[in-house]
Enzyme design. Structure first.
Site: not given
Length: 258
Positions: A162-164
Site C-alpha cells: 500500500a505504501y509503495g
C-alpha cells in the site's frame, strides 16, 4: 554527523515543510534555515516542533511552527494560510510527511485500514498541500515544490504494497503538476529516498526484524542515508540553482535502484 558549509542556497526564501518534527523533515528544517530560508514547520508533534523552532532561532535562523495532521484536508489549507499570514507569500514547499504501514506484509494480508491511511497521508495530503501551495505561489510569481516519494515507488514492493502504491501515485501527480503549473513559474519535483536512518526504519525493523541488515546489503554504497543527506537534495531542488529542473523524481538511494 558531517554537515555541509552553508552557501546561502535559500537566502530570502520562505519555505514550508511538512513532517518537520523528525527524520528527514527535521533535518531539512535545520538545513534550509542554515541556507538562509525562513522556515515554517508543520507536524503533529508540536512539542518536537517547538524545540526545533527554539533551536533554529538560537542559531540565528527564522522559524515558526504550526500543528498539522496530514489526514486533515482543512488543516493543510489552514497551515498554508498561516504561512501567508506570517510571511505574505511562499517560495518553496517540502511536502515530506509519510506514514509507514502498520503491518508490513503481502498484498493479500494488507488491511483496508492500512490502505486508507496510506491514501490519506501519502497521496491525498500531498495533493491537497500542492494545490494550496501553488495557489499562494502564483500570487508571488512562482516557486518550487518538492515531494518526498520513496525507492519503494519505483519497483515492486511486496512488504509494503500500500505504501509503495501511494508513493507511485504521488510520482504521477508530481509529474502532472510540473507540466500543469510550469507556465505559472512553479517547478515541481520529487525525491525518492532509499533506506534512510529514520524513526520510520526503526518502526519497520521492530515489525520485521532483520530489515535494516537487508537494506544495508542492498545498497552499493554499503549504508543507509542520513536524513541530512536526503535534505541536501531537496534544498538544491528548491533553490534557484535547479531553475531548469522540473517534473523529475530523483533517487537518493546510494545506488540501490541502479
Amino acid at each position: 554527523m558531517t554537515t555541509s558549509t552553508p552557501i546561502g542556497l535559500l537566502t530570502d526564501k520562505v519555505v514550508f515543510i511538512t513532517g518537520a518534527s523528525r527524520g528527514i523533515g527535521a533535518a531539512a528544517a535545520r538545513l534550509f534555515a542554515r541556507e538562509g530560508a525562513a522556515v515554517v514547520l508543520a507536524a503533529r508533534g508540536t512539542d518536537a516542533l517547538d524545540r526545533l523552532v527554539t533551536e533554529i532561532r538560537a542559531d540565528g535562523g527564522t522559524a515558526d511552527a504550526v500543528a498539522l495532521d496530514l489526514a486533515d484536508r482543512a488543516g493543510i489549507r489552514a497551515a498554508v494560510d498561516r504561512v501567508e499570514q506570517l510571511h505574505g507569500g511562499l517560495d518553496g514547499a517540502f511536502n515530506n510527511g509519510a506514514a509507514i504501514q502498520h503491518r508490513p506484509g503481502p498484498l493479500d494480508t494488507t488491511g483496508d485500514e492500512d490502505v486508507d491511511e496510506q491514501y490519506a497521508v501519502n497521496f491525498r495530503a500531498h495533493w491537497t498541500a500542492m494545490v494550496a501551495e501553488a495557489a499562494l505561489m502564483r500570487r508571488g510569481g512562482g516557486g518550487a515544490i518538492v515531494n518526498t516519494s520513496s525507492i519503494g515507488s519505483r519497483r515492486a514492493n511486496p512488504e509494503l504494497p500500500a505504501y509503495g502504491a501511494m508513493k507511485r501515485a504521488l510520482n504521477s501527480i508530481t509529474e502532472t503538476a510540473a507540466v500543469t503549473w510550469a507556465p505559472t513559474g512553479i517547478r515541481v519535483n520529487g525525491i525518492a529516498p532509499g533506506g534512510t536512518a529514520t524513526e520510520m526504519i526503526d518502526a519497520w525493523e521492530a515489525a520485521t526484524p532483520g530489515v535494516v541488515d537487508r537494506i544495508n546489503a542492498s545498497i552499493p554504497l554499503g549504508r543507509m542515508a542520513e536524513p541530512h543527506e536526503v535534505a541536501e537534495v531537496a534544498a538544491w531542488l528548491l533553490s534557484d540553482r535547479a531553475a531548469m529542473v522540473t517534473g523529475t523524481i530523483i533517487p537518493v538511494d546510494g545506488g540501490a535502484g541502479a
